[in-house]
Design a protein around this motif. Structure first.
Motif, PDB file in Angstrom:
ATOM      1  N   THR A  19      26.588  53.027 -51.207  1.00 29.34           N
ATOM      2  CA  THR A  19      25.368  52.319 -51.573  1.00 29.34           C
ATOM      3  C   THR A  19      24.218  52.767 -50.673  1.00 29.34           C
ATOM      4  OG1 THR A  19      25.806  50.520 -50.023  1.00 29.34           O
ATOM      5  CG2 THR A  19      26.712  50.296 -52.274  1.00 29.34           C
ATOM      6  N   PRO A  20      22.992  52.543 -51.093  1.00 30.71           N
ATOM      7  CA  PRO A  20      21.849  52.869 -50.232  1.00 30.71           C
ATOM      8  C   PRO A  20      21.901  52.135 -48.891  1.00 30.71           C
ATOM      9  CG  PRO A  20      21.101  52.464 -52.475  1.00 30.71           C
ATOM     10  CD  PRO A  20      22.559  52.096 -52.432  1.00 30.71           C
ATOM     11  N   GLN A  21      22.407  50.900 -48.902  1.00 23.96           N
ATOM     12  CA  GLN A  21      22.520  50.142 -47.658  1.00 23.96           C
ATOM     13  C   GLN A  21      23.532  50.787 -46.708  1.00 23.96           C
ATOM     14  OE1 GLN A  21      22.692  48.853 -50.747  1.00 23.96           O
ATOM     15  NE2 GLN A  21      21.469  46.983 -50.894  1.00 23.96           N
ATOM     16  N   ARG A  22      24.663  51.201 -47.235  1.00 22.83           N
ATOM     17  CA  ARG A  22      25.674  51.861 -46.389  1.00 22.83           C
ATOM     18  C   ARG A  22      25.146  53.182 -45.854  1.00 22.83           C
ATOM     19  NH1 ARG A  22      30.322  50.144 -50.359  1.00 22.83           N
ATOM     20  NH2 ARG A  22      30.869  48.178 -49.386  1.00 22.83           N
ATOM     21  N   ASN A  23      24.471  53.927 -46.691  1.00 21.13           N
ATOM     22  CA  ASN A  23      23.886  55.187 -46.228  1.00 21.13           C
ATOM     23  C   ASN A  23      22.839  54.934 -45.148  1.00 21.13           C
ATOM     24  OD1 ASN A  23      25.139  57.460 -47.512  1.00 21.13           O
ATOM     25  ND2 ASN A  23      24.291  56.715 -49.439  1.00 21.13           N
ATOM     26  N   ALA A  24      22.023  53.897 -45.319  1.00 20.14           N
ATOM     27  CA  ALA A  24      21.021  53.560 -44.303  1.00 20.14           C
ATOM     28  C   ALA A  24      21.699  53.192 -42.988  1.00 20.14           C
ATOM     29  CB  ALA A  24      20.137  52.413 -44.790  1.00 20.14           C
ATOM     30  N   MET A  25      22.769  52.413 -43.067  1.00 21.69           N
ATOM     31  CA  MET A  25      23.504  52.038 -41.852  1.00 21.69           C
ATOM     32  C   MET A  25      24.094  53.262 -41.164  1.00 21.69           C
ATOM     33  SD  MET A  25      25.393  48.507 -43.024  1.00 21.69           S
ATOM     34  CE  MET A  25      26.232  48.268 -41.448  1.00 21.69           C
ATOM     35  N   LEU A  26      24.696  54.161 -41.936  1.00 21.24           N
ATOM     36  CA  LEU A  26      25.247  55.384 -41.335  1.00 21.24           C
ATOM     37  C   LEU A  26      24.151  56.183 -40.649  1.00 21.24           C
ATOM     38  CD1 LEU A  26      27.805  56.582 -44.041  1.00 21.24           C
ATOM     39  CD2 LEU A  26      28.309  55.580 -41.799  1.00 21.24           C
ATOM     40  N   ASP A  27      22.986  56.280 -41.294  1.00 23.49           N
ATOM     41  CA  ASP A  27      21.861  56.984 -40.669  1.00 23.49           C
ATOM     42  C   ASP A  27      21.475  56.335 -39.350  1.00 23.49           C
ATOM     43  OD1 ASP A  27      21.728  58.845 -42.722  1.00 23.49           O
ATOM     44  OD2 ASP A  27      20.078  57.834 -43.762  1.00 23.49           O
ATOM     45  N   VAL A  28      21.421  55.006 -39.323  1.00 20.07           N
ATOM     46  CA  VAL A  28      21.069  54.280 -38.093  1.00 20.07           C
ATOM     47  C   VAL A  28      22.096  54.570 -37.000  1.00 20.07           C
ATOM     48  CG1 VAL A  28      20.918  51.969 -37.054  1.00 20.07           C
ATOM     49  CG2 VAL A  28      19.753  52.456 -39.233  1.00 20.07           C
ATOM     50  N   PHE A  29      23.372  54.513 -37.343  1.00 22.66           N
ATOM     51  CA  PHE A  29      24.399  54.785 -36.329  1.00 22.66           C
ATOM     52  C   PHE A  29      24.306  56.212 -35.802  1.00 22.66           C
ATOM     53  CE2 PHE A  29      26.700  51.020 -38.018  1.00 22.66           C
ATOM     54  CZ  PHE A  29      26.797  50.339 -36.816  1.00 22.66           C
ATOM     55  N   PHE A  30      24.018  57.162 -36.666  1.00 24.57           N
ATOM     56  CA  PHE A  30      23.909  58.553 -36.195  1.00 24.57           C
ATOM     57  C   PHE A  30      22.664  58.768 -35.348  1.00 24.57           C
ATOM     58  CE2 PHE A  30      27.432  59.574 -38.853  1.00 24.57           C
ATOM     59  CZ  PHE A  30      28.004  60.654 -38.199  1.00 24.57           C
ATOM     60  N   GLU A  31      21.595  58.074 -35.661  1.00 23.97           N
ATOM     61  CA  GLU A  31      20.376  58.190 -34.866  1.00 23.97           C
ATOM     62  C   GLU A  31      20.521  57.534 -33.499  1.00 23.97           C
ATOM     63  OE1 GLU A  31      17.301  56.557 -37.348  1.00 23.97           O
ATOM     64  OE2 GLU A  31      17.516  58.177 -38.801  1.00 23.97           O
ATOM     65  N   HIS A  32      21.482  56.622 -33.356  1.00 19.88           N
ATOM     66  CA  HIS A  32      21.700  55.901 -32.103  1.00 19.88           C
ATOM     67  C   HIS A  32      23.153  56.047 -31.655  1.00 19.88           C
ATOM     68  CE1 HIS A  32      18.188  54.027 -33.983  1.00 19.88           C
ATOM     69  NE2 HIS A  32      17.751  53.931 -32.748  1.00 19.88           N
ATOM     70  N   LYS A  33      23.681  57.259 -31.793  1.00 17.42           N
ATOM     71  CA  LYS A  33      25.112  57.448 -31.549  1.00 17.42           C
ATOM     72  C   LYS A  33      25.517  57.317 -30.088  1.00 17.42           C
ATOM     73  CE  LYS A  33      24.508  62.381 -31.955  1.00 17.42           C
ATOM     74  NZ  LYS A  33      24.620  63.456 -32.904  1.00 17.42           N
ATOM     75  N   ASN A  34      24.578  57.291 -29.180  1.00 15.26           N
ATOM     76  CA  ASN A  34      24.918  57.148 -27.761  1.00 15.26           C
ATOM     77  C   ASN A  34      24.635  55.755 -27.229  1.00 15.26           C
ATOM     78  OD1 ASN A  34      25.860  59.784 -27.459  1.00 15.26           O
ATOM     79  ND2 ASN A  34      23.776  60.544 -27.233  1.00 15.26           N
ATOM     80  N   ARG A  35      24.613  54.776 -28.125  1.00 13.35           N
ATOM     81  CA  ARG A  35      24.450  53.402 -27.676  1.00 13.35           C
ATOM     82  C   ARG A  35      25.044  52.432 -28.676  1.00 13.35           C
ATOM     83  NH1 ARG A  35      19.230  50.756 -29.501  1.00 13.35           N
ATOM     84  NH2 ARG A  35      19.763  49.227 -27.927  1.00 13.35           N
ATOM     85  N   PHE A  36      25.359  51.253 -28.200  1.00 13.75           N
ATOM     86  CA  PHE A  36      25.856  50.202 -29.068  1.00 13.75           C
ATOM     87  C   PHE A  36      24.660  49.396 -29.559  1.00 13.75           C
ATOM     88  CE2 PHE A  36      29.809  51.543 -27.721  1.00 13.75           C
ATOM     89  CZ  PHE A  36      30.854  50.713 -28.081  1.00 13.75           C
ATOM     90  N   LEU A  37      24.739  48.907 -30.794  1.00 13.98           N
ATOM     91  CA  LEU A  37      23.657  48.148 -31.410  1.00 13.98           C
ATOM     92  C   LEU A  37      24.166  46.786 -31.865  1.00 13.98           C
ATOM     93  CD1 LEU A  37      22.373  50.988 -33.768  1.00 13.98           C
ATOM     94  CD2 LEU A  37      21.240  50.217 -31.679  1.00 13.98           C
ATOM     95  N   SER A  38      23.313  45.768 -31.760  1.00 18.33           N
ATOM     96  CA  SER A  38      23.668  44.454 -32.293  1.00 18.33           C
ATOM     97  C   SER A  38      23.487  44.486 -33.808  1.00 18.33           C
ATOM     98  CB  SER A  38      22.764  43.379 -31.689  1.00 18.33           C
ATOM     99  OG  SER A  38      21.437  43.531 -32.150  1.00 18.33           O
ATOM    100  N   ALA A  39      24.060  43.510 -34.494  1.00 19.18           N
ATOM    101  CA  ALA A  39      23.901  43.422 -35.946  1.00 19.18           C
ATOM    102  C   ALA A  39      22.424  43.273 -36.305  1.00 19.18           C
ATOM    103  CB  ALA A  39      24.712  42.249 -36.491  1.00 19.18           C
ATOM    104  N   GLU A  40      21.694  42.534 -35.497  1.00 15.98           N
ATOM    105  CA  GLU A  40      20.259  42.360 -35.760  1.00 15.98           C
ATOM    106  C   GLU A  40      19.502  43.686 -35.644  1.00 15.98           C
ATOM    107  OE1 GLU A  40      16.405  39.829 -34.180  1.00 15.98           O
ATOM    108  OE2 GLU A  40      18.420  39.138 -33.671  1.00 15.98           O
ATOM    109  N   GLU A  41      19.836  44.478 -34.620  1.00 21.32           N
ATOM    110  CA  GLU A  41      19.197  45.790 -34.481  1.00 21.32           C
ATOM    111  C   GLU A  41      19.540  46.694 -35.667  1.00 21.32           C
ATOM    112  OE1 GLU A  41      18.907  46.891 -29.825  1.00 21.32           O
ATOM    113  OE2 GLU A  41      20.945  46.460 -30.549  1.00 21.32           O
TER     114      GLU A  41
END
Length: 142
Positions: A19-41
């Motif tokens: 889904t577009p949402q899952r793809n957006a989430m994967l993009d976010v994780f790859f852009e921030h792959k050297n840190r942990f993110l909260s659900a809100e972030e």
């Protein structure tokens, strides 16, 4: 290093739509792959990529990603869960900044004999070891 195509294939192989949402989430994780993110972030950053993203979708997909072994989930001292992409196929542990979420892998296991000792009474399937503190950037802010 795991790439987005491999993660997308894991989702497809487990009968999850891309889904577009899952793809957006994967993009976010790859852009921030050297840190942990909260659900809100994750929500805020995913919504910037795909406007129709809602918070409940983020939580449902975090559960899916975690179940499929795509994410690490940890709880920092503030009681909030944080998520980070599993970007290595090898066994490793983490050092996590309590302020900014920056994450670094520890390339050795401090428990080399634990499986042998514990497996006599219990069958271990996994473990994690996390160290918490402040990265060089954040320690200077304090």
């Amino acid at each position: 290093m795991v790439d987005k195509d491999k993660l997308r294939q894991i989702l497809k192989d487990n009968e999850y739509k891309l889904t577009p949402q899952r793809n957006a989430m994967l993009d976010v994780f790859f852009e921030h792959k050297n840190r942990f993110l909260s659900a809100e972030e994750i929500y805020v950053k995913s919504k910037e990529k795909y406007q129709q993203t809602n918070f409940s979708t983020i939580y449902r997909n975090l559960e899916v990603f975690e179940k499929l072994g795509l994410l690490h989930k940890t709880n920092l001292s503030d009681g909030t869960f944080y998520y980070g992409l599993i970007s290595e196929d090898s066994h490793h542990h983490h050092i996590i900044c309590k302020s900014c979420g920056k994450t670094e892998s520890i390339d050795f296991c401090p428990f080399p004999d634990i499986h042998e000792k514990v497996n006599k009474k219990f069958t271990l399937t996994d473990h994690k070891f996390e160290l918490y503190g402040y990265c060089e950037k954040c320690v200077h802010k304090k």
